[in-house]
Design a protein around this motif. Structure first.
Motif, PDB file in Angstrom:
ATOM      1  N   ARG A  27      64.842  16.859 -22.540  1.00 14.00           N
ATOM      2  CA  ARG A  27      65.415  16.278 -21.333  1.00 14.00           C
ATOM      3  C   ARG A  27      64.401  16.141 -20.228  1.00 14.00           C
ATOM      4  NH1 ARG A  27      69.694  18.492 -17.303  1.00 14.00           N
ATOM      5  NH2 ARG A  27      69.531  16.663 -16.002  1.00 14.00           N
ATOM      6  N   ALA A  28      63.520  17.089 -20.094  1.00 19.66           N
ATOM      7  CA  ALA A  28      62.568  17.037 -18.993  1.00 19.66           C
ATOM      8  C   ALA A  28      61.309  17.770 -19.406  1.00 19.66           C
ATOM      9  CB  ALA A  28      63.172  17.683 -17.755  1.00 19.66           C
ATOM     10  N   SER A  29      60.202  17.433 -18.746  1.00 18.48           N
ATOM     11  CA  SER A  29      58.990  18.187 -18.986  1.00 18.48           C
ATOM     12  C   SER A  29      59.146  19.544 -18.328  1.00 18.48           C
ATOM     13  CB  SER A  29      57.790  17.452 -18.395  1.00 18.48           C
ATOM     14  OG  SER A  29      57.812  17.525 -16.990  1.00 18.48           O
ATOM     15  N   ALA A  30      58.372  20.514 -18.800  1.00 19.25           N
ATOM     16  CA  ALA A  30      58.450  21.859 -18.224  1.00 19.25           C
ATOM     17  C   ALA A  30      58.117  21.807 -16.736  1.00 19.25           C
ATOM     18  CB  ALA A  30      57.499  22.795 -18.960  1.00 19.25           C
ATOM     19  N   ARG A  31      57.186  20.930 -16.384  1.00 16.68           N
ATOM     20  CA  ARG A  31      56.778  20.845 -14.987  1.00 16.68           C
ATOM     21  C   ARG A  31      57.928  20.350 -14.104  1.00 16.68           C
ATOM     22  NH1 ARG A  31      53.905  16.972 -11.865  1.00 16.68           N
ATOM     23  NH2 ARG A  31      54.205  15.596 -13.626  1.00 16.68           N
ATOM     24  N   THR A  32      58.587  19.294 -14.574  1.00 16.56           N
ATOM     25  CA  THR A  32      59.719  18.762 -13.834  1.00 16.56           C
ATOM     26  C   THR A  32      60.821  19.810 -13.693  1.00 16.56           C
ATOM     27  OG1 THR A  32      59.233  16.535 -14.618  1.00 16.56           O
ATOM     28  CG2 THR A  32      61.459  16.939 -13.860  1.00 16.56           C
ATOM     29  N   TRP A  33      61.045  20.527 -14.792  1.00 21.89           N
ATOM     30  CA  TRP A  33      62.062  21.579 -14.807  1.00 21.89           C
ATOM     31  C   TRP A  33      61.713  22.663 -13.781  1.00 21.89           C
ATOM     32  CZ3 TRP A  33      61.385  26.557 -17.480  1.00 21.89           C
ATOM     33  CH2 TRP A  33      62.558  27.283 -17.640  1.00 21.89           C
ATOM     34  N   LEU A  34      60.450  23.061 -13.764  1.00 25.62           N
ATOM     35  CA  LEU A  34      60.001  24.083 -12.822  1.00 25.62           C
ATOM     36  C   LEU A  34      60.156  23.610 -11.377  1.00 25.62           C
ATOM     37  CD1 LEU A  34      56.631  25.432 -14.230  1.00 25.62           C
ATOM     38  CD2 LEU A  34      58.663  26.786 -13.723  1.00 25.62           C
ATOM     39  N   LEU A  35      59.751  22.356 -11.119  1.00 28.14           N
ATOM     40  CA  LEU A  35      59.802  21.842  -9.753  1.00 28.14           C
ATOM     41  C   LEU A  35      61.236  21.745  -9.254  1.00 28.14           C
ATOM     42  CD1 LEU A  35      56.985  19.133  -9.847  1.00 28.14           C
ATOM     43  CD2 LEU A  35      56.882  21.457  -8.919  1.00 28.14           C
ATOM     44  N   THR A  36      62.163  21.473 -10.172  1.00 31.66           N
ATOM     45  CA  THR A  36      63.573  21.436  -9.789  1.00 31.66           C
ATOM     46  C   THR A  36      64.032  22.827  -9.353  1.00 31.66           C
ATOM     47  OG1 THR A  36      63.939  19.643 -11.358  1.00 31.66           O
ATOM     48  CG2 THR A  36      65.888  20.799 -10.573  1.00 31.66           C
TER      49      THR A  36
ATOM     50  N   ALA B 181      64.130  14.512  -0.278  1.00 28.08           N
ATOM     51  CA  ALA B 181      63.642  15.138  -1.515  1.00 28.08           C
ATOM     52  C   ALA B 181      62.565  16.176  -1.234  1.00 28.08           C
ATOM     53  CB  ALA B 181      63.104  14.067  -2.467  1.00 28.08           C
ATOM     54  N   LEU B 182      61.580  15.817  -0.425  1.00 27.31           N
ATOM     55  CA  LEU B 182      60.423  16.696  -0.227  1.00 27.31           C
ATOM     56  C   LEU B 182      60.440  17.406   1.118  1.00 27.31           C
ATOM     57  CD1 LEU B 182      57.705  14.344  -1.743  1.00 27.31           C
ATOM     58  CD2 LEU B 182      58.718  16.354  -2.799  1.00 27.31           C
ATOM     59  N   GLY B 183      61.277  16.924   2.027  1.00 23.50           N
ATOM     60  CA  GLY B 183      61.397  17.607   3.307  1.00 23.50           C
ATOM     61  C   GLY B 183      62.591  18.545   3.325  1.00 23.50           C
ATOM     62  N   GLY B 184      63.479  18.397   2.326  1.00 18.54           N
ATOM     63  CA  GLY B 184      64.649  19.260   2.260  1.00 18.54           C
ATOM     64  C   GLY B 184      65.666  18.963   3.350  1.00 18.54           C
TER      65      GLY B 184
ATOM     66  N   VAL C   5      65.409  12.549  -8.990  1.00 17.33           N
ATOM     67  CA  VAL C   5      64.919  13.410  -7.915  1.00 17.33           C
ATOM     68  C   VAL C   5      63.841  14.359  -8.459  1.00 17.33           C
ATOM     69  CG1 VAL C   5      65.542  15.242  -6.281  1.00 17.33           C
ATOM     70  CG2 VAL C   5      67.064  13.275  -6.595  1.00 17.33           C
ATOM     71  N   ALA C   6      64.085  14.879  -9.662  1.00 19.40           N
ATOM     72  CA  ALA C   6      63.104  15.805 -10.252  1.00 19.40           C
ATOM     73  C   ALA C   6      61.750  15.126 -10.413  1.00 19.40           C
ATOM     74  CB  ALA C   6      63.626  16.303 -11.602  1.00 19.40           C
ATOM     75  N   GLU C   7      61.763  13.850 -10.789  1.00 17.47           N
ATOM     76  CA  GLU C   7      60.499  13.130 -10.943  1.00 17.47           C
ATOM     77  C   GLU C   7      59.784  12.963  -9.605  1.00 17.47           C
ATOM     78  OE1 GLU C   7      59.663  10.030 -13.721  1.00 17.47           O
ATOM     79  OE2 GLU C   7      61.801   9.821 -14.125  1.00 17.47           O
TER      80      GLU C   7
END
Ligand SMILES: [Zn+2]
Lengths: 204, 246
Positions: free
Chosen positions: A87-96, A162-165, B58-60
């Protein structure tokens, strides 16, 4: 003695472990799930800069970001066995995970919204020389290009959220527009981004 | 926005919720709005699936944040909070300990098995069951149970010197983990296994970036899972060491 084998008999494994290769992240996570310390260290080493960078971007506070980064990997460790590489790369999963933890902290602390000037910094290119930089760079270029296609006000709204929350209410405050307008910008921006990214996938 | 006068999963209710899903995927809704949308999601698989796709977008986006040099002791802290100290040693705000304790016990058992394999020729046989909730901390999802059958072996060079250990897991996502006591940076190590019918199957190769890069984990397929022996090769296909799996 290793004999040459037809390709079909080979194990379904990457031929080599290129630094930063995402292909063996899943295997690394299995090793982590089994309590392997070296695998845990390798995983933190590989993804630490991106996780910490996102934590800093969202928190804008070093000690809070360090705490969020540490807790991201702790949570990854606990959930390593259920990581789904399809479903997702480990990196994407971690960043989520990082974003979830950071936003929970931010909402608890109710900081003042980011000033629009900070957006430049949010989108500044990476200067850290990370192990996964090559691969991350490719994925990133794709997302950067998709973002660039958005109208300015939609891009700003999506990036701030997304990045500013920031919540839609906070985006409205920062941009000096009605709440409904801010919501529409976020909604349309993310929709367009999704369409652009999925179009690229379809194109191969 | 959800109109509470409508049936929870009516097309009208879905249409209203879809207007808010992008905002929810970005955590941009106020608490009350979010609660109303989530109430609909508990009864509507279609909208849940749509939210999942938006969450992936969003994750991307998160990769857009700049990478920064992480704290030098980050790995130490993570290891201390997880493997060494166990869940209770975690930082404030860690997960509830309930499902974690059982799992921590399992982890320690496996770590013990790997350590034992380095000392006792023959290794250990065992099955490990790990429990974990799925996902990365999003709304509680279904519980996933993952079973690992673990076989281990000690890598012994032709000189008789022990040079490392291997762990081969079966079950979901079969994986081979090879650990060498010492590695040379930049040398291509190869890994192969002997299957039950005596055939040698190449698994892959690995080039340590530096001398601390001693662990290699790689996914394997069914042909490899029932291997009886793991072979470590060096440049030119020379067999450096082998490990019998038990
Ligand atoms: Zn619905």
């Amino acid at each position: 003695m290793v004999t040459a084998l037809p390709r079909s008999r080979r194990a379904a494994a990457p031929a080599r472990r290129a630094p930063g290769a995402a292909s063996d992240d899943g295997a690394l996570l299995v090793a982590i799930a089994l309590g392997d310390e070296e695998a845990t260290r390798a995983f933190v080493h590989r993804h630490g800069p991106q996780v910490f960078g996102l934590a800093m971007t969202l928190c804008r506070d070093r000690s809070l970001a360090e705490d969020v980064a540490q807790r991201t990997f702790e949570r990854a460790w606990r959930h390593a066995a259920s990581f789904d590489g399809e479903r997702a790369s480990a990196r994407t999963w971690l960043l989520t995970i990082t974003r979830r933890l950071a936003i929970d902290e931010l909402r608890r602390r109710r900081p003042s919204p980011v000033a629009p000037d900070d957006l430049t910094a949010l989108l500044a290119p990476s200067t850290a020389d990370t192990e996964g930089a090559g691969l991350a760079g490719v994925e990133r270029a794709r997302v950067t290009a998709a973002l660039a296609e958005l109208p300015d006000e939609q891009r700003r709204a999506v990036v701030m959220a997304a990045l500013g929350g920031l919540s839609a209410r906070e985006v409205a405050e920062v941009e000096g527009v009605p709440l409904g307008t801010a919501k529409t910008r976020v909604r349309l921006g993310l929709r367009k981004l999704r369409a652009t990214l999925s179009r690229e996938v379809d194109d191969g | 926005m959800v109109d509470e006068g409508r049936a929870p999963t009516s097309p009208e209710a879905c249409a209203a919720v879809r207007e808010s899903l992008e905002l929810l995927a970005l955590d941009a809704l106020d608490a009350a709005e979010e609660a109303a949308v989530r109430a609909h999601l508990t009864t509507c698989a279609g909208c849940r699936a749509e939210l999942e796709r938006l969450t992936d977008v969003v994750a991307e986006l998160l990769a857009e944040a700049p990478a920064l040099v992480a704290p030098a002791d980050l790995a130490d802290r993570v290891v201390a909070a997880t493997l060494a100290g166990g869940p209770q040693a975690g930082a404030a705000g860690s997960e509830p300990a309930a499902g974690v304790r059982a799992r921590g016990g399992v982890r320690r058992w496996v770590v013990g098995a790997v350590a034992a394999a380095a000392l006792v020729a023959g290794g250990l046989v065992g099955a490990v069951v790990g429990r974990a909730t799925s996902g990365g901390g999003e709304a509680a999802g279904p519980r996933a149970e993952v079973t690992y059958e673990v076989r281990t072996g000690t890598l012994v060079a032709s000189s008789g010197v022990e040079t490392g250990s291997v762990v081969l897991t079966a079950g979901e996502r079969p994986t081979l983990v090879m650990r060498l006591d010492h590695v040379a940076a930049g040398v291509a190590y190869g890994c192969a296994v002997r299957t039950t019918d005596g055939e040698v199957v190449e698994v892959g190769s690995w080039t340590p970036a530096d001398t601390t890069d001693t662990t290699w984990a790689v996914p394997v397929d069914d042909a490899v899972v029932h291997a009886t022996e793991v072979l470590l090769t060096g440049p030119g296909g020379l067999t450096l060491a082998s490990a019998a799996l038990t």
